[in-house]
Enzyme design. Structure first.
Site, PDB file in Angstrom:
ATOM      1  N   LYS A 187     -20.826  24.853  -8.894  1.00  0.00           N
ATOM      2  CA  LYS A 187     -19.708  25.378  -9.683  1.00  0.00           C
ATOM      3  C   LYS A 187     -20.220  26.312 -10.791  1.00  0.00           C
ATOM      4  CE  LYS A 187     -16.720  21.391  -8.710  1.00  0.00           C
ATOM      5  NZ  LYS A 187     -15.909  20.282  -9.300  1.00  0.00           N
ATOM      6  N   TYR A 216      -8.243  23.995  -3.765  1.00  0.00           N
ATOM      7  CA  TYR A 216      -7.879  22.761  -4.472  1.00  0.00           C
ATOM      8  C   TYR A 216      -6.400  22.393  -4.276  1.00  0.00           C
ATOM      9  CZ  TYR A 216     -12.372  22.211  -6.895  1.00  0.00           C
ATOM     10  OH  TYR A 216     -13.701  21.985  -7.204  1.00  0.00           O
ATOM     11  N   ASN A 229     -18.441  19.224 -13.703  1.00  0.00           N
ATOM     12  CA  ASN A 229     -19.294  18.274 -12.970  1.00  0.00           C
ATOM     13  C   ASN A 229     -20.208  18.939 -11.936  1.00  0.00           C
ATOM     14  OD1 ASN A 229     -17.406  18.823 -11.044  1.00  0.00           O
ATOM     15  ND2 ASN A 229     -16.689  16.714 -10.778  1.00  0.00           N
ATOM     16  N   GLU A 233     -12.833  23.834   4.621  1.00  0.00           N
ATOM     17  CA  GLU A 233     -13.490  24.544   3.518  1.00  0.00           C
ATOM     18  C   GLU A 233     -14.527  25.542   4.027  1.00  0.00           C
ATOM     19  OE1 GLU A 233     -14.752  21.283   1.020  1.00  0.00           O
ATOM     20  OE2 GLU A 233     -12.682  20.826   0.443  1.00  0.00           O
TER      21      GLU A 233
END
Ligand code: DAT
Ligand code: MG
Length: 148
Positions: free
Chosen positions: A9, A49, A112, A126
């Protein structure tokens, strides 16, 4: 052989954790099938998401995942979907075991460090969402005879 989608991320990219994270998957014995540094669009973030669109943190999550480049990867190997989730640790880094990626590198659930598909179905979804077929490579690695 099973494949999964893993993504460092924006916080992990900014904190120079890409190399360490790639090294963990490599040394575990998994094989990289594709990888790219990319900026996620608003649209892709909302689709990726989508299952969380009703959650109170959805807006924050979309803002965060689009806040800077991510490092998207496809990893291949025996039981890689479940094993990658184990290597990542619990969603909230406060609950994640030491020696997991979130346990070693994170402090808050909002930042995270890493994403990984949670099932065969989400891995397929995905991978298709983030990669074109021609961006994924099928190849032999000599290490495989020493891993399997
Ligand atoms: P995971 O990323 O472990 O699959 P998830 O799918 O439940 O976890 O949630 C997706 C991401 O949303 C997660 O990595 C961080 C964020 N998130 C989850 N729960 C949250 C919460 N209670 N507050 C803020 N962000 C949250
Ligand atoms: Mg999830």
């Amino acid at each position: 052989m099973e494949r999964t989608f893993v993504m460092v991320k924006p916080d992990g990219v900014q904190r120079n954790l890409v190399g360490d994270i790639v090294a963990r998957f490599e040394s575990k014995g998994f094989k990289l099938a594709g990888a790219k540094l990319m900026q996620i669009s608003q649209n892709l973030a909302e689709t990726h998401y989508g299952e969380h669109s009703d959650k109170p943190f959805f807006g924050e999550l979309v803002d965060f995942i689009t806040s800077g480049p991510v490092f998207a990867m496809v990893w291949e190997g025996e039981n890689v979907i479940a094993t990658a989730r184990k290597m990542m640790g619990a969603t909230n880094p406060q609950d994640a075991d030491v020696a997991t990626i979130r346990g070693d590198f994170g402090l808050t659930v909002g930042k995270n460090v890493i994403h990984g598909s949670d099932s065969e179905e989400s891995a397929k979804r995905e991978i298709e969402l983030f990669f074109l077929n021609e961006e994924l490579v099928d190849y032999q690695k000599n290490q495989d005879t020493w891993v399997y």
